[in-house]
Design a protein around this motif. Structure first.
Motif, short mmCIF file in Angstrom:
data_model
loop_
_atom_site.label_atom_id
_atom_site.label_comp_id
_atom_site.label_asym_id
_atom_site.label_seq_id
_atom_site.Cartn_x
_atom_site.Cartn_y
_atom_site.Cartn_z
N TRP A 51 0.84 -1.20 0.00
CA TRP A 51 0.00 0.00 0.00
C TRP A 51 0.87 1.24 0.00
O TRP A 51 2.04 1.20 0.37
N GLU A 52 0.27 2.34 -0.45
CA GLU A 52 0.97 3.62 -0.44
C GLU A 52 -0.03 4.74 -0.19
O GLU A 52 -1.20 4.62 -0.54
N GLN A 53 0.44 5.80 0.42
CA GLN A 53 -0.40 6.96 0.61
C GLN A 53 -0.32 7.83 -0.64
O GLN A 53 0.73 7.99 -1.24
N VAL A 54 -1.46 8.40 -1.01
CA VAL A 54 -1.55 9.25 -2.19
C VAL A 54 -1.67 10.70 -1.72
O VAL A 54 -2.48 11.01 -0.84
N PHE A 90 -10.59 6.38 -0.01
CA PHE A 90 -10.64 7.78 0.40
C PHE A 90 -11.32 7.85 1.75
O PHE A 90 -12.43 7.32 1.93
N VAL A 110 -5.89 9.54 1.54
CA VAL A 110 -6.07 8.67 0.39
C VAL A 110 -4.97 7.61 0.43
O VAL A 110 -3.79 7.94 0.55
N THR A 111 -5.37 6.35 0.34
CA THR A 111 -4.43 5.24 0.38
C THR A 111 -4.75 4.28 -0.76
O THR A 111 -5.91 3.98 -1.01
N ARG A 112 -3.71 3.82 -1.45
CA ARG A 112 -3.88 2.88 -2.57
C ARG A 112 -3.29 1.53 -2.15
O ARG A 112 -2.13 1.45 -1.77
N ARG A 114 -2.42 -2.44 -3.26
CA ARG A 114 -2.13 -3.28 -4.42
C ARG A 114 -2.24 -4.75 -4.01
O ARG A 114 -1.65 -5.16 -3.01
N THR A 166 -5.68 -3.00 -8.03
CA THR A 166 -5.50 -1.96 -7.02
C THR A 166 -6.85 -1.46 -6.53
O THR A 166 -7.87 -1.56 -7.21
N CYS A 167 -6.83 -0.94 -5.31
CA CYS A 167 -8.03 -0.36 -4.70
C CYS A 167 -7.60 0.93 -4.00
O CYS A 167 -6.69 0.91 -3.17
N THR A 168 -8.22 2.03 -4.37
CA THR A 168 -7.92 3.31 -3.74
C THR A 168 -9.03 3.64 -2.75
O THR A 168 -10.20 3.60 -3.10
#
Length: 76
Positions: free
Chosen positions: A48-51, A73, A60-62, A64, A69-71
């Protein structure tokens, strides 16, 4: 989490089972966040990564996975 309790250092409390993810705007501007996302510590930080988002009211986190992928909010 909406309106999390924030200490004098600008942080909220989480035990070792969770990672607190703050709005990227809070980190850059020093504003008090009105939302925080907690991610289970068993989920690898490689998945995962923060957007970046220009608001102290949005995290916002994405994520994988093998399926895509799932984003997510989190909006105040």
């Amino acid at each position: 989490v909406q309106e999390p309790p924030i200490d004098t250092l600008g942080n909220t409390k989480a035990n070792s089972h969770w990672r607190a993810v703050y709005p990227t705007h809070k980190l850059a501007k020093g504003e008090k966040p009105r939302t925080v996302m907690f991610i289970n510590a068993r989920i690898s930080t490689n998945s995962w990564e923060q957007v970046q988002f220009p608001s102290a009211d949005v995290v916002v986190t994405r994520f994988r996975t093998a399926g895509g992928t799932c984003t997510v909010f989190n909006v105040y």
